[in-house]
Design a protein around this motif. Structure first.
Motif, PDB file in Angstrom:
ATOM      1  N   GLU A  55       0.828  -1.200   0.000  1.00  0.00           N
ATOM      2  CA  GLU A  55       0.000   0.000   0.000  1.00  0.00           C
ATOM      3  C   GLU A  55       0.872   1.263   0.000  1.00  0.00           C
ATOM      4  OE1 GLU A  55      -3.372  -0.088  -0.047  1.00  0.00           O
ATOM      5  OE2 GLU A  55      -3.195  -2.258  -0.215  1.00  0.00           O
ATOM      6  N   PRO A  56       0.359   2.355  -0.562  1.00  0.00           N
ATOM      7  CA  PRO A  56       1.149   3.601  -0.570  1.00  0.00           C
ATOM      8  C   PRO A  56       1.363   4.201   0.818  1.00  0.00           C
ATOM      9  CG  PRO A  56      -0.650   3.705  -2.161  1.00  0.00           C
ATOM     10  CD  PRO A  56      -0.835   2.448  -1.389  1.00  0.00           C
ATOM     11  N   ASP A  57       0.515   3.854   1.774  1.00  0.00           N
ATOM     12  CA  ASP A  57       0.655   4.441   3.106  1.00  0.00           C
ATOM     13  C   ASP A  57       1.482   3.570   4.055  1.00  0.00           C
ATOM     14  OD1 ASP A  57      -1.242   2.471   3.110  1.00  0.00           O
ATOM     15  OD2 ASP A  57      -2.541   3.449   4.584  1.00  0.00           O
ATOM     16  N   THR A  58       2.103   2.514   3.546  1.00  0.00           N
ATOM     17  CA  THR A  58       2.956   1.680   4.402  1.00  0.00           C
ATOM     18  C   THR A  58       4.229   2.438   4.740  1.00  0.00           C
ATOM     19  OG1 THR A  58       3.974   0.649   2.480  1.00  0.00           O
ATOM     20  CG2 THR A  58       2.103  -0.508   3.471  1.00  0.00           C
ATOM     21  N   PRO A  59       4.850   2.117   5.868  1.00  0.00           N
ATOM     22  CA  PRO A  59       6.085   2.831   6.233  1.00  0.00           C
ATOM     23  C   PRO A  59       7.245   2.452   5.323  1.00  0.00           C
ATOM     24  CG  PRO A  59       5.593   1.104   7.810  1.00  0.00           C
ATOM     25  CD  PRO A  59       4.431   1.171   6.882  1.00  0.00           C
ATOM     26  N   VAL A  60       8.187   3.324   5.269  1.00  0.00           N
ATOM     27  CA  VAL A  60       9.392   3.105   4.468  1.00  0.00           C
ATOM     28  C   VAL A  60      10.275   2.095   5.196  1.00  0.00           C
ATOM     29  CG1 VAL A  60      11.410   4.234   3.505  1.00  0.00           C
ATOM     30  CG2 VAL A  60       9.250   5.438   3.587  1.00  0.00           C
ATOM     31  N   MET A  61      10.817   1.130   4.429  1.00  0.00           N
ATOM     32  CA  MET A  61      11.674   0.095   5.011  1.00  0.00           C
ATOM     33  C   MET A  61      12.986   0.030   4.233  1.00  0.00           C
ATOM     34  SD  MET A  61       8.955  -2.879   5.902  1.00  0.00           S
ATOM     35  CE  MET A  61      10.209  -3.712   6.831  1.00  0.00           C
ATOM     36  N   PRO A  62      14.042  -0.481   4.867  1.00  0.00           N
ATOM     37  CA  PRO A  62      15.308  -0.648   4.139  1.00  0.00           C
ATOM     38  C   PRO A  62      15.152  -1.715   3.055  1.00  0.00           C
ATOM     39  CG  PRO A  62      15.561  -1.160   6.472  1.00  0.00           C
ATOM     40  CD  PRO A  62      14.152  -0.817   6.258  1.00  0.00           C
ATOM     41  N   VAL A  63      15.782  -1.508   1.928  1.00  0.00           N
ATOM     42  CA  VAL A  63      15.513  -2.326   0.754  1.00  0.00           C
ATOM     43  C   VAL A  63      16.123  -3.727   0.834  1.00  0.00           C
ATOM     44  CG1 VAL A  63      17.411  -1.458  -0.653  1.00  0.00           C
ATOM     45  CG2 VAL A  63      15.366  -2.269  -1.749  1.00  0.00           C
ATOM     46  N   LEU A  64      17.330  -3.874   1.311  1.00  0.00           N
ATOM     47  CA  LEU A  64      17.952  -5.200   1.320  1.00  0.00           C
ATOM     48  C   LEU A  64      17.268  -6.160   2.291  1.00  0.00           C
ATOM     49  CD1 LEU A  64      20.126  -7.035   0.150  1.00  0.00           C
ATOM     50  CD2 LEU A  64      21.635  -6.268   1.970  1.00  0.00           C
ATOM     51  N   PRO A  65      17.000  -5.770   3.534  1.00  0.00           N
ATOM     52  CA  PRO A  65      16.269  -6.695   4.400  1.00  0.00           C
ATOM     53  C   PRO A  65      14.876  -7.032   3.869  1.00  0.00           C
ATOM     54  CG  PRO A  65      17.311  -5.013   5.719  1.00  0.00           C
ATOM     55  CD  PRO A  65      17.466  -4.614   4.291  1.00  0.00           C
ATOM     56  N   LEU A  66      14.201  -6.062   3.265  1.00  0.00           N
ATOM     57  CA  LEU A  66      12.886  -6.322   2.692  1.00  0.00           C
ATOM     58  C   LEU A  66      12.986  -7.288   1.515  1.00  0.00           C
ATOM     59  CD1 LEU A  66       9.872  -5.713   2.723  1.00  0.00           C
ATOM     60  CD2 LEU A  66      10.344  -3.768   1.240  1.00  0.00           C
ATOM     61  N   PHE A  67      14.001  -7.129   0.687  1.00  0.00           N
ATOM     62  CA  PHE A  67      14.220  -8.041  -0.438  1.00  0.00           C
ATOM     63  C   PHE A  67      14.473  -9.461   0.054  1.00  0.00           C
ATOM     64  CE2 PHE A  67      17.154 -10.166  -3.367  1.00  0.00           C
ATOM     65  CZ  PHE A  67      16.403 -10.140  -4.536  1.00  0.00           C
ATOM     66  N   VAL A  68      15.319  -9.598   1.053  1.00  0.00           N
ATOM     67  CA  VAL A  68      15.611 -10.934   1.598  1.00  0.00           C
ATOM     68  C   VAL A  68      14.360 -11.542   2.216  1.00  0.00           C
ATOM     69  CG1 VAL A  68      16.943 -12.166   3.356  1.00  0.00           C
ATOM     70  CG2 VAL A  68      18.058 -10.458   1.926  1.00  0.00           C
ATOM     71  N   TYR A  69      13.604 -10.740   2.958  1.00  0.00           N
ATOM     72  CA  TYR A  69      12.372 -11.234   3.572  1.00  0.00           C
ATOM     73  C   TYR A  69      11.388 -11.713   2.517  1.00  0.00           C
ATOM     74  CZ  TYR A  69       7.863 -11.233   5.883  1.00  0.00           C
ATOM     75  OH  TYR A  69       6.622 -11.596   6.335  1.00  0.00           O
ATOM     76  N   GLN A  70      11.166 -10.897   1.491  1.00  0.00           N
ATOM     77  CA  GLN A  70      10.220 -11.291   0.456  1.00  0.00           C
ATOM     78  C   GLN A  70      10.699 -12.509  -0.320  1.00  0.00           C
ATOM     79  OE1 GLN A  70       9.516  -7.865  -1.976  1.00  0.00           O
ATOM     80  NE2 GLN A  70       7.925  -7.075  -0.605  1.00  0.00           N
ATOM     81  N   THR A  71      11.994 -12.595  -0.557  1.00  0.00           N
ATOM     82  CA  THR A  71      12.530 -13.736  -1.288  1.00  0.00           C
ATOM     83  C   THR A  71      12.345 -15.026  -0.499  1.00  0.00           C
ATOM     84  OG1 THR A  71      14.149 -12.310  -2.365  1.00  0.00           O
ATOM     85  CG2 THR A  71      14.584 -14.668  -2.409  1.00  0.00           C
ATOM     86  N   LEU A  72      12.563 -14.963   0.800  1.00  0.00           N
ATOM     87  CA  LEU A  72      12.492 -16.177   1.608  1.00  0.00           C
ATOM     88  C   LEU A  72      11.074 -16.563   2.029  1.00  0.00           C
ATOM     89  CD1 LEU A  72      15.568 -15.670   3.951  1.00  0.00           C
ATOM     90  CD2 LEU A  72      15.394 -17.122   1.928  1.00  0.00           C
ATOM     91  N   PHE A  73      10.244 -15.583   2.352  1.00  0.00           N
ATOM     92  CA  PHE A  73       8.986 -15.899   3.006  1.00  0.00           C
ATOM     93  C   PHE A  73       7.732 -15.635   2.175  1.00  0.00           C
ATOM     94  CE2 PHE A  73      11.928 -14.942   6.550  1.00  0.00           C
ATOM     95  CZ  PHE A  73      11.983 -16.221   7.064  1.00  0.00           C
ATOM     96  N   ASP A  74       7.788 -14.853   1.129  1.00  0.00           N
ATOM     97  CA  ASP A  74       6.616 -14.642   0.284  1.00  0.00           C
ATOM     98  C   ASP A  74       6.532 -15.746  -0.758  1.00  0.00           C
ATOM     99  OD1 ASP A  74       5.843 -12.409   1.615  1.00  0.00           O
ATOM    100  OD2 ASP A  74       6.390 -10.980   0.041  1.00  0.00           O
ATOM    101  N   GLN A  75       5.309 -16.106  -1.100  1.00  0.00           N
ATOM    102  CA  GLN A  75       5.122 -17.185  -2.067  1.00  0.00           C
ATOM    103  C   GLN A  75       5.568 -16.770  -3.467  1.00  0.00           C
ATOM    104  OE1 GLN A  75       1.047 -18.309  -1.868  1.00  0.00           O
ATOM    105  NE2 GLN A  75       1.315 -19.523  -0.002  1.00  0.00           N
ATOM    106  N   ASN A  76       5.348 -15.518  -3.813  1.00  0.00           N
ATOM    107  CA  ASN A  76       5.685 -15.048  -5.154  1.00  0.00           C
ATOM    108  C   ASN A  76       7.098 -14.501  -5.253  1.00  0.00           C
ATOM    109  OD1 ASN A  76       3.081 -15.682  -5.908  1.00  0.00           O
ATOM    110  ND2 ASN A  76       2.324 -13.630  -5.423  1.00  0.00           N
ATOM    111  N   GLY A  77       7.828 -14.493  -4.184  1.00  0.00           N
ATOM    112  CA  GLY A  77       9.178 -13.941  -4.194  1.00  0.00           C
ATOM    113  C   GLY A  77       9.157 -12.434  -4.036  1.00  0.00           C
ATOM    114  N   ALA A  78      10.266 -11.822  -4.300  1.00  0.00           N
ATOM    115  CA  ALA A  78      10.389 -10.373  -4.136  1.00  0.00           C
ATOM    116  C   ALA A  78       9.585  -9.654  -5.210  1.00  0.00           C
ATOM    117  CB  ALA A  78      11.844  -9.962  -4.210  1.00  0.00           C
TER     118      ALA A  78
END
Length: 126
Positions: A55-78
């Protein structure tokens, strides 16, 4: 930005700074200083570049930890947005270090040539 995220960013930034200073400390005796600066700058950009996801109103997060999180734990990947942010931040940092390195090499070469011309007895005899 919520107070919790502001505090989390301060802690994360301080931890990243300590990590980068430790990396600089252990690599300070390398003979290739440009490689050290390239590694540290790209790491800093990847760890500190902010990005939004979802969502556009979500807080800003650091990109590398978010990329690793999405790669490991999201079904669709990053997501493509996060991947693009990571590539642009890292690539931009690498380009910045490379251009500054080329500029320094050019300046050193020009200074060396000027010094050679000043020390040449044949050119200064006129």
């Amino acid at each position: 930005m919520a107070e919790e995220f502001r505090f989390a960013w301060m802690v994360y930034s301080a931890g990243t700074l300590v990590l980068l200073l430790a990396g600089w400390w252990f690599m300070r005796n390398w003979s290739w200083a440009w490689l050290r600066w390239l590694i540290l700058t790209v790491t800093a950009a990847a760890l500190l570049a902010p990005t939004r996801w979802g969502e556009p109103d979500t807080p800003v997060m650091p990109v590398l930890p978010l990329f690793v999180y999405q790669t490991l734990f999201d079904q669709n990947g990053a997501t493509p947005e996060v991947t693009a942010s990571l590539v642009i931040a890292s690539g931009g940092a690498a380009v910045l270090v490379i251009l500054s390195g080329l500029g320094l090499v050019l300046i050193r070469r020009l200074r060396a040539r000027r010094r050679e011309r000043e020390e040449d007895p044949y050119l200064n005899a006129r």
